[in-house]
Design a protein around this motif. Structure first.
Motif, PDB file in Angstrom:
ATOM      1  N   ASP A  32     -25.593   8.251  80.165  1.00  0.00           N
ATOM      2  CA  ASP A  32     -25.983   7.879  81.521  1.00  0.00           C
ATOM      3  C   ASP A  32     -26.229   6.390  81.689  1.00  0.00           C
ATOM      4  N   ILE A  33     -26.093   5.610  80.643  1.00  0.00           N
ATOM      5  CA  ILE A  33     -26.304   4.168  80.699  1.00  0.00           C
ATOM      6  C   ILE A  33     -24.949   3.479  80.650  1.00  0.00           C
ATOM      7  N   ILE A  34     -24.734   2.532  81.578  1.00  0.00           N
ATOM      8  CA  ILE A  34     -23.469   1.802  81.653  1.00  0.00           C
ATOM      9  C   ILE A  34     -23.724   0.345  81.268  1.00  0.00           C
ATOM     10  N   PRO A  35     -23.121  -0.139  80.173  1.00  0.00           N
ATOM     11  CA  PRO A  35     -23.310  -1.551  79.811  1.00  0.00           C
ATOM     12  C   PRO A  35     -22.339  -2.467  80.562  1.00  0.00           C
ATOM     13  N   ILE A  36     -22.803  -3.674  80.850  1.00  0.00           N
ATOM     14  CA  ILE A  36     -21.938  -4.757  81.331  1.00  0.00           C
ATOM     15  C   ILE A  36     -21.855  -5.744  80.171  1.00  0.00           C
ATOM     16  N   THR A  37     -20.659  -5.882  79.605  1.00  0.00           N
ATOM     17  CA  THR A  37     -20.474  -6.719  78.425  1.00  0.00           C
ATOM     18  C   THR A  37     -19.312  -7.685  78.650  1.00  0.00           C
ATOM     19  N   ILE A  96     -16.746   6.522  84.339  1.00  0.00           N
ATOM     20  CA  ILE A  96     -16.881   5.157  83.834  1.00  0.00           C
ATOM     21  C   ILE A  96     -17.891   5.145  82.695  1.00  0.00           C
ATOM     22  N   LYS A  97     -17.528   4.450  81.611  1.00  0.00           N
ATOM     23  CA  LYS A  97     -18.485   4.340  80.511  1.00  0.00           C
ATOM     24  C   LYS A  97     -18.880   2.910  80.183  1.00  0.00           C
TER      25      LYS A  97
END
Length: 166
Positions: A3-8, A160-161
């Motif tokens: 449930d957590i989406i990283p922005i990298t 989306i992951k």
């Protein structure tokens, strides 16, 4: 499903997005309302200056008054939160991540090992859907990606992951 989406990627600060808490965020918008009318771009600086000047005038006349701690929610707003379909703009999260000066793309990595690429400028106006009919997006979420122009309103990008700035 995570449930957590990283922005990298090409960002100064890597962020993690938790859509589960956005229902309490004052920046959330009703998705149908967002696409049904022309959204007015608020000039945040102008709003801040107006608010600060009103506060200054009030303080001069009445003395220091503490601001309210939290905006209370009335029954109608509570019902709307429990049944509404909501999204939140991607722009503040991208700005906080501070993309590099040479960053030009946002890659949307999906769980089907598919990656969708869009121009970073277009991503700033995009909306992240996180709730349908008051329920979190469990099966094909945790977020749906909507282009700011609404061109994919009926078929948002799902599963989306991760979001990667290039």
């Amino acid at each position: 499903m995570n449930d957590i989406i990283p922005i990298t990627g090409n960002v100064k600060f890597q962020l993690t997005l938790d859509p589960g808490v956005w229902i309490f965020d004052d920046r959330k918008v009703e998705i149908k309302e967002f696409f049904s009318k022309e959204t007015e771009k608020k000039d945040e600086l102008e709003d801040y200056v107006k608010s600060a000047s009103e506060n200054w005038d009030r303080t001069r006349k009445q003395g220091a008054i503490l601001p309210p701690v939290n905006k209370s929610i009335n029954r109608f707003e509570k019902e709307k939160a429990l049944t509404g379909t909501f999204g939140i703009l991607l722009e503040p999260f991208l700005k906080n991540a501070e993309p590099g000066e040479d960053a030009a793309l946002l890659l949307i990595e999906r769980s089907q090992e598919e990656t969708i690429s869009i121009p970073l400028e277009q991503a700033y106006g995009s909306l992240l859907g996180f709730s349908v009919n008051g329920k979190p997006l469990k099966e094909d979420g945790p977020i749906h990606f909507y282009y700011g122009d609404g061109s994919n309103q009926s078929e948002p990008i799902k599963n989306i992951k991760r979001l990667i700035v290039k």
